[in-house]
Design a protein around this motif. Sequence first.
Motif, PDB file in Angstrom:
ATOM      1  N   SER A  38       4.356  14.500   7.694  1.00 21.85           N
ATOM      2  CA  SER A  38       5.732  14.887   7.687  1.00 21.85           C
ATOM      3  C   SER A  38       6.475  14.372   8.958  1.00 21.85           C
ATOM      4  N   TYR A  39       5.798  14.032  10.030  1.00 17.49           N
ATOM      5  CA  TYR A  39       6.745  13.538  11.144  1.00 17.49           C
ATOM      6  C   TYR A  39       7.198  12.201  11.120  1.00 17.49           C
ATOM      7  N   HIS A  63       0.690  -1.308  -0.022  1.00 22.93           N
ATOM      8  CA  HIS A  63      -0.100   0.130   0.076  1.00 22.93           C
ATOM      9  C   HIS A  63       0.880   1.268  -0.073  1.00 22.93           C
ATOM     10  N   TYR A  64       1.156   1.987  -1.135  1.00 20.81           N
ATOM     11  CA  TYR A  64       1.722   3.022  -1.138  1.00 20.81           C
ATOM     12  C   TYR A  64       0.850   4.298  -0.964  1.00 20.81           C
ATOM     13  N   ASN A  65       1.051   4.906   0.172  1.00 26.79           N
ATOM     14  CA  ASN A  65       0.238   6.222   0.785  1.00 26.79           C
ATOM     15  C   ASN A  65       0.973   7.187   1.092  1.00 26.79           C
ATOM     16  N   ASN A  66       0.389   8.324   1.090  1.00 28.11           N
ATOM     17  CA  ASN A  66       0.922   9.649   1.544  1.00 28.11           C
ATOM     18  C   ASN A  66       1.211   9.537   3.314  1.00 28.11           C
ATOM     19  N   VAL A  67       2.406  10.020   3.341  1.00 31.11           N
ATOM     20  CA  VAL A  67       2.811   9.786   4.987  1.00 31.11           C
ATOM     21  C   VAL A  67       2.899  11.156   5.432  1.00 31.11           C
ATOM     22  N   ASN A 100       6.266   8.007  -6.357  1.00 35.40           N
ATOM     23  CA  ASN A 100       5.245   9.144  -6.934  1.00 35.40           C
ATOM     24  C   ASN A 100       5.037  10.071  -5.379  1.00 35.40           C
ATOM     25  N   GLY A 101       6.030  10.037  -4.517  1.00 35.16           N
ATOM     26  CA  GLY A 101       5.820  10.701  -3.255  1.00 35.16           C
ATOM     27  C   GLY A 101       4.984  10.008  -2.165  1.00 35.16           C
TER      28      GLY A 101
END
Lengths: 413, 412
Positions: free
Chosen positions: A194-195, A188-192, A206-207
């Motif tokens: 910042s911490y 599962h590629y997901n946004n994470v 892709n970020g």
Amino acid sequence: MTLTNFIRFTFKSFIMFKIQLFLLLAFSMIVVILGCDKIMPNAPEDFEVLDGPIEGLTQEELNRFGKGDEAFGEVFTSENGLGPIFVANQCASCHAGDGKGTPFVQFTRFGQSDSTGNQFLNFGGPQLQHKALPGYSPEVLPGGAPSTMLIAPAVSGLGYLDAVEDAFLIALSDPNDANGDGISGRPHYNNVPSYVIFRPNSIESNGKYICRFGKKGAAYDLLHQTSGAYNQDMGITSLFEPIDPYTGLEVDPEVSIETINNVVFYLKTLKAPIQRDVNDPDVIAGKNLFNQIDCAKCHTPTLQTGYSPISVLSYQEFSPYTDLLLHDMGPELDDGYTEGFALTSEWKTPALWGLGLSKDSQGGVYYLMHDGRALSIEQAIELHGGEASNSRSLYNQLSPTEKLQLLRFLESL
Amino acid sequence: MFSYSTLKISISIFFLSLSSVNYAQKDTLITRAPADTSFYKLNMDAVYNRPFLNIKKVPVAFGGYLEANSIYSTTDGVTEGLSFQARRLTLFMSASITKRISFLSEFEYEDGTKEIGIEFAAMDISFHPLLNLRGGIVMNPIGGFNQNHDGPKWEFIERPDEAVEMLPATWSNVGFGLFGKAYKGNWIFGYEAYLTNGFDDSVIDNDHNKTFMPASKENKSRFEESNNGIPLLSGKIALKNRKIGEIGLSYMGGVYNTFREEGLIVDDKRRLDVLAVDFNTTLPKIGTYIVGEASYTMIDVPGTYTQQYGNKQWGMFIDIVQPILRRKILDWNDASLNLAARLDYLDWNVGVFNESNTNIGEDRLSITPAISFRPSKQTVLRLNYRYSWDTDILMNPKVRTATWLFGFSTYF
């Protein structure tokens, strides 16, 4: 004193003596019954419980483990930041004995049905805080919101899962079912947020980064998972998650970074569940059946950690029975809700280690699957659809004896 | 207004006066008035039914008790080792102000100086044996233990779970009320009824993670003002027969939460109601002393709050004390050796889960065999072994705790 009086006196004295002797004996019996090895209760064997530290931690690490353990059990009240809307008032409410949750602390996630994100964040999403301090009203599920009910997973052995390198998970994956076995696990590629601190050799696309915690595998690591739980489960804000779920405003931290880090350390250093009855012939036969009917294709028996700053976690082989990948489980388990970029029918393979000890944290009964809807291991197997349909069919073709052997194996985990 | 500095000064003065008393004792200025053990006493008389030291021509009597012990406890194989505890030092002072008006106070240091409090400080005005006015800091008459809790009177170092972990013994508040007694033949009847300040939101908002009335004891401002302006009603009737024993029925109830702030209604009024029954008797011929208490509590907990905090509780304890030796031992003329046992049970959360309709746990069962030696009636040396089984809210495997306790409690 007449003879009659003497006899009466002697008789009364004898009766009194007998009564007192009886009471003395009764008292002694109580002591004896409680005596022997039970006079001071022994600790349960390591393999009987989920809690306890990994063997081999340094004294400094054990000290930190203890602090995290204490914070894990901290009870939140209105005085120290609970709510005012919440799901539970301590970590240990949902993870009693570091095990799975129960319907009592079942919670609801809502607001997202596809990869466009949560459309109900302004209506209290992604989690319903269905309890409230006196004088406050809890949230109610907004009309039309896609949702799912969840119960908390066991937290033992999480440090091992956290320390598996991304490349290892990619090697397990088969997103396009290249081998044609009907199973197409994908990371599962997901946004994470910042911490988070990226683990060594993290792989980015892709970020987005490979996430592995949570029922949908949407949380990157244990810090991400823990900060979110403090905030969404208990209404406790931190520097990591500063938005108060009740007001929607950024407020002063109600728990320190040090406390959260201690809890994360505790979760990382909880020992892995220890398998029981390894040499039992039924368990051995059950394990073979587990492999034969392809359960092991998703519930991967053995994984390998990479480097970890906690030395006992570095480069270890362990047996969680998960691949940490997303799998399509079919309409049976499609609640119409998702997180990150998973499909609504996709769920991260849950680890099976500790399955046999689940009942000890669930009040003596099983509540299995993501929402506890399965009250037995058999029911849980029958709920496996999608990529697991073939394994379910094979399970149903087993003889009663073989089914029992398979269950014996699963309960030994 | 009550303040700790005032209390500390008062207690210091008290100690200074005691030191002079000790000196004076050699000159026989001081006499000991033993506790009144007549059968006309009920639990409600316990505050006066203590040994006091009278100083010649001084209209004030002093007394107190001290208890300390060692403890070794193991919970599921985990122990913190051996500890020593100074449980409490309690000082009382009584005075006959004038005819029909008396005063009595009780100060207590618990766990060294961790907790310092006035447990009782009241003035009594007697109009008639059946009609007396009491005002000040009074002991709410709920159950028997709250009224009659002096350490030297008990064979057990730990106080009963039901009395201190469910009911908030010792529970006292500022208020006024009436009490009285009547006698006829072997029968004695007594009553007490008070209006006092009371509980607060901490009953269901506390870090004990359960509905816990004793949490309100931490609110010292209850001696200064009520948290909601509605008095707590507590009352008890007791009946005793010289040949049978004493039974008491008591009630305590009222609104416990802060429902208004600065004149604004911020919450519903939520009630707390407690019913208790207590009894004690001494079996004829064998001299077995039996004392017990049971109570049931109903608390209005909002349905939208977590079921972790239960809306019903009940608990009980029963002590059985058997004297096995009563004779002169060494220089003690009235020494006694006793065997005793206590059974405690507490259910902090009676009911079923809304979600699964399964039983809610959160209970504790414990048994405590004990041996006590009393060189005199005022002093007791106690050896207790306590074994308890705690069940969590989900009814998971019980947590077992075994505890050895050895210590003393003595009036002085």
